[in-house]
Design a protein around this motif. Sequence first.
Motif, PDB file in Angstrom:
ATOM      1  N   ALA A  66       0.841  -1.199   0.000  1.00 55.52           N
ATOM      2  CA  ALA A  66       0.000   0.000   0.000  1.00 55.52           C
ATOM      3  C   ALA A  66       0.875   1.248   0.000  1.00 55.52           C
ATOM      4  CB  ALA A  66      -0.911  -0.006   1.221  1.00 55.52           C
ATOM      5  N   LYS A  67       0.498   2.212  -0.810  1.00 62.33           N
ATOM      6  CA  LYS A  67       1.221   3.479  -0.884  1.00 62.33           C
ATOM      7  C   LYS A  67       0.392   4.637  -0.345  1.00 62.33           C
ATOM      8  CE  LYS A  67       3.768   2.147  -5.009  1.00 62.33           C
ATOM      9  NZ  LYS A  67       3.958   2.399  -6.436  1.00 62.33           N
ATOM     10  N   TYR A  68      -0.930   4.421  -0.279  1.00 61.01           N
ATOM     11  CA  TYR A  68      -1.823   5.487   0.160  1.00 61.01           C
ATOM     12  C   TYR A  68      -2.779   4.958   1.220  1.00 61.01           C
ATOM     13  CZ  TYR A  68      -0.156   7.510  -4.199  1.00 61.01           C
ATOM     14  OH  TYR A  68       0.635   7.976  -5.214  1.00 61.01           O
ATOM     15  N   ARG A  69      -3.102   5.833   2.195  1.00 62.24           N
ATOM     16  CA  ARG A  69      -4.083   5.491   3.227  1.00 62.24           C
ATOM     17  C   ARG A  69      -5.192   6.540   3.172  1.00 62.24           C
ATOM     18  NH1 ARG A  69      -3.282   2.321   7.453  1.00 62.24           N
ATOM     19  NH2 ARG A  69      -1.042   2.681   7.402  1.00 62.24           N
ATOM     20  N   GLY A  70      -6.414   6.066   3.030  1.00 62.03           N
ATOM     21  CA  GLY A  70      -7.555   6.958   2.920  1.00 62.03           C
ATOM     22  C   GLY A  70      -7.963   7.557   4.250  1.00 62.03           C
ATOM     23  N   PRO A  71      -8.929   8.446   4.239  1.00 66.65           N
ATOM     24  CA  PRO A  71      -9.353   9.133   5.460  1.00 66.65           C
ATOM     25  C   PRO A  71      -9.951   8.187   6.508  1.00 66.65           C
ATOM     26  CG  PRO A  71     -10.798   9.686   3.616  1.00 66.65           C
ATOM     27  CD  PRO A  71      -9.674   8.885   3.068  1.00 66.65           C
ATOM     28  N   ASN A  72     -10.449   7.040   6.093  1.00 73.34           N
ATOM     29  CA  ASN A  72     -11.020   6.082   7.038  1.00 73.34           C
ATOM     30  C   ASN A  72     -10.147   4.843   7.193  1.00 73.34           C
ATOM     31  OD1 ASN A  72     -13.379   7.641   7.519  1.00 73.34           O
ATOM     32  ND2 ASN A  72     -14.173   6.952   5.548  1.00 73.34           N
ATOM     33  N   GLY A  73      -8.859   4.963   6.839  1.00 69.53           N
ATOM     34  CA  GLY A  73      -7.932   3.858   6.990  1.00 69.53           C
ATOM     35  C   GLY A  73      -7.870   2.918   5.803  1.00 69.53           C
ATOM     36  N   GLU A  74      -8.545   3.245   4.694  1.00 73.72           N
ATOM     37  CA  GLU A  74      -8.514   2.397   3.515  1.00 73.72           C
ATOM     38  C   GLU A  74      -7.108   2.417   2.923  1.00 73.72           C
ATOM     39  OE1 GLU A  74     -10.238   5.249   3.843  1.00 73.72           O
ATOM     40  OE2 GLU A  74     -12.248   5.075   3.060  1.00 73.72           O
ATOM     41  N   LEU A  75      -6.686   1.295   2.379  1.00 73.67           N
ATOM     42  CA  LEU A  75      -5.361   1.206   1.770  1.00 73.67           C
ATOM     43  C   LEU A  75      -5.493   1.048   0.262  1.00 73.67           C
ATOM     44  CD1 LEU A  75      -3.623  -1.184   4.305  1.00 73.67           C
ATOM     45  CD2 LEU A  75      -3.446   1.304   4.186  1.00 73.67           C
ATOM     46  N   TRP A  76      -4.529   1.646  -0.453  1.00 71.58           N
ATOM     47  CA  TRP A  76      -4.514   1.538  -1.904  1.00 71.58           C
ATOM     48  C   TRP A  76      -3.071   1.557  -2.361  1.00 71.58           C
ATOM     49  CZ3 TRP A  76      -4.408   5.875  -5.784  1.00 71.58           C
ATOM     50  CH2 TRP A  76      -4.612   5.408  -7.087  1.00 71.58           C
ATOM     51  N   SER A  77      -2.735   0.684  -3.313  1.00 68.63           N
ATOM     52  CA  SER A  77      -1.354   0.585  -3.787  1.00 68.63           C
ATOM     53  C   SER A  77      -1.049   1.602  -4.877  1.00 68.63           C
ATOM     54  CB  SER A  77      -1.075  -0.817  -4.316  1.00 68.63           C
ATOM     55  OG  SER A  77      -1.849  -1.067  -5.465  1.00 68.63           O
ATOM     56  N   GLY A  78      -2.053   2.200  -5.467  1.00 64.98           N
ATOM     57  CA  GLY A  78      -1.823   3.186  -6.509  1.00 64.98           C
ATOM     58  C   GLY A  78      -1.525   2.576  -7.858  1.00 64.98           C
ATOM     59  N   GLY A  79      -1.789   1.279  -7.980  1.00 62.49           N
ATOM     60  CA  GLY A  79      -1.485   0.589  -9.220  1.00 62.49           C
ATOM     61  C   GLY A  79      -2.514   0.852 -10.304  1.00 62.49           C
ATOM     62  N   PRO A  80      -2.345   0.147 -11.439  1.00 61.19           N
ATOM     63  CA  PRO A  80      -3.284   0.333 -12.543  1.00 61.19           C
ATOM     64  C   PRO A  80      -4.662  -0.212 -12.181  1.00 61.19           C
ATOM     65  CG  PRO A  80      -1.851  -1.520 -12.986  1.00 61.19           C
ATOM     66  CD  PRO A  80      -1.347  -0.882 -11.726  1.00 61.19           C
ATOM     67  N   ARG A  82      -9.016   0.500 -11.644  1.00 58.73           N
ATOM     68  CA  ARG A  82     -10.003   1.453 -11.155  1.00 58.73           C
ATOM     69  C   ARG A  82      -9.557   2.044  -9.824  1.00 58.73           C
ATOM     70  NH1 ARG A  82     -14.818   2.047  -8.420  1.00 58.73           N
ATOM     71  NH2 ARG A  82     -14.750   0.118  -7.250  1.00 58.73           N
ATOM     72  N   LYS A  83      -9.684   3.344  -9.702  1.00 62.79           N
ATOM     73  CA  LYS A  83      -9.339   4.016  -8.456  1.00 62.79           C
ATOM     74  C   LYS A  83     -10.464   3.783  -7.437  1.00 62.79           C
ATOM     75  CE  LYS A  83      -6.585   7.851 -10.294  1.00 62.79           C
ATOM     76  NZ  LYS A  83      -6.460   7.435 -11.674  1.00 62.79           N
ATOM     77  N   PRO A  84     -10.108   3.612  -6.171  1.00 56.47           N
ATOM     78  CA  PRO A  84     -11.138   3.464  -5.147  1.00 56.47           C
ATOM     79  C   PRO A  84     -11.995   4.732  -5.051  1.00 56.47           C
ATOM     80  CG  PRO A  84      -8.973   2.844  -4.288  1.00 56.47           C
ATOM     81  CD  PRO A  84      -8.757   3.461  -5.637  1.00 56.47           C
ATOM     82  N   ASP A  85     -13.198   4.575  -4.537  1.00 55.76           N
ATOM     83  CA  ASP A  85     -14.125   5.709  -4.441  1.00 55.76           C
ATOM     84  C   ASP A  85     -13.552   6.843  -3.597  1.00 55.76           C
ATOM     85  OD1 ASP A  85     -15.971   4.483  -6.077  1.00 55.76           O
ATOM     86  OD2 ASP A  85     -17.091   3.590  -4.409  1.00 55.76           O
ATOM     87  N   TRP A  86     -12.832   6.493  -2.528  1.00 50.45           N
ATOM     88  CA  TRP A  86     -12.307   7.556  -1.669  1.00 50.45           C
ATOM     89  C   TRP A  86     -11.258   8.385  -2.406  1.00 50.45           C
ATOM     90  CZ3 TRP A  86      -7.198   7.935  -0.367  1.00 50.45           C
ATOM     91  CH2 TRP A  86      -6.403   6.786  -0.479  1.00 50.45           C
ATOM     92  N   ALA A  89     -13.173  10.697  -4.795  1.00 50.32           N
ATOM     93  CA  ALA A  89     -13.804  11.788  -4.038  1.00 50.32           C
ATOM     94  C   ALA A  89     -12.761  12.833  -3.634  1.00 50.32           C
ATOM     95  CB  ALA A  89     -14.522  11.234  -2.812  1.00 50.32           C
ATOM     96  N   ALA A  90     -11.589  12.377  -3.193  1.00 48.52           N
ATOM     97  CA  ALA A  90     -10.539  13.307  -2.773  1.00 48.52           C
ATOM     98  C   ALA A  90     -10.054  14.135  -3.951  1.00 48.52           C
ATOM     99  CB  ALA A  90      -9.384  12.540  -2.139  1.00 48.52           C
ATOM    100  N   LEU A  91      -9.844  13.505  -5.104  1.00 51.11           N
ATOM    101  CA  LEU A  91      -9.391  14.239  -6.284  1.00 51.11           C
ATOM    102  C   LEU A  91     -10.456  15.213  -6.775  1.00 51.11           C
ATOM    103  CD1 LEU A  91      -7.570  11.363  -8.217  1.00 51.11           C
ATOM    104  CD2 LEU A  91      -6.527  13.249  -6.927  1.00 51.11           C
ATOM    105  N   ALA A  92     -11.725  14.807  -6.689  1.00 45.24           N
ATOM    106  CA  ALA A  92     -12.819  15.682  -7.109  1.00 45.24           C
ATOM    107  C   ALA A  92     -12.926  16.893  -6.188  1.00 45.24           C
ATOM    108  CB  ALA A  92     -14.131  14.906  -7.132  1.00 45.24           C
TER     109      ALA A  92
END
Length: 102
Positions: A66-80, A82-86, A89-92
């Motif tokens: 994981a490279k990113y942690r969302g506001p509610n503790g969600e993890l995302w690797s930033g890979g290719p 679909r981007k997670p909803d959080w 929302a943050a980019l929007a």
Amino acid sequence: MATYSELVSQAQALMQQAEQVRKQELANVIAGIKAQMREYGITVEDLGGNSGAGRKAAAPKSKAAAKYRGPNGELWSGGPGRKPDWVKAALAAGQDLDTFRI
């Protein structure tokens, strides 16, 4: 005329009876197949199957760290993909993705 609960009870009894008959017929069919296999010297491999010998365990899927942690503790690797909803929302909302970097 029978009541609903009597009919349901009869139906359940018939289903149990049908399952017992199915199991018995299946056992007879399997016994017949095994007998013919012995008679003709047929193996499971001859039929294109695998007896389980030499079967390899499935390799576990590797996950990217994981490279990113969302506001509610969600993890995302930033890979290719679909981007997670959080993330959407943050980019929007105009937030910079680097603020969520671990």
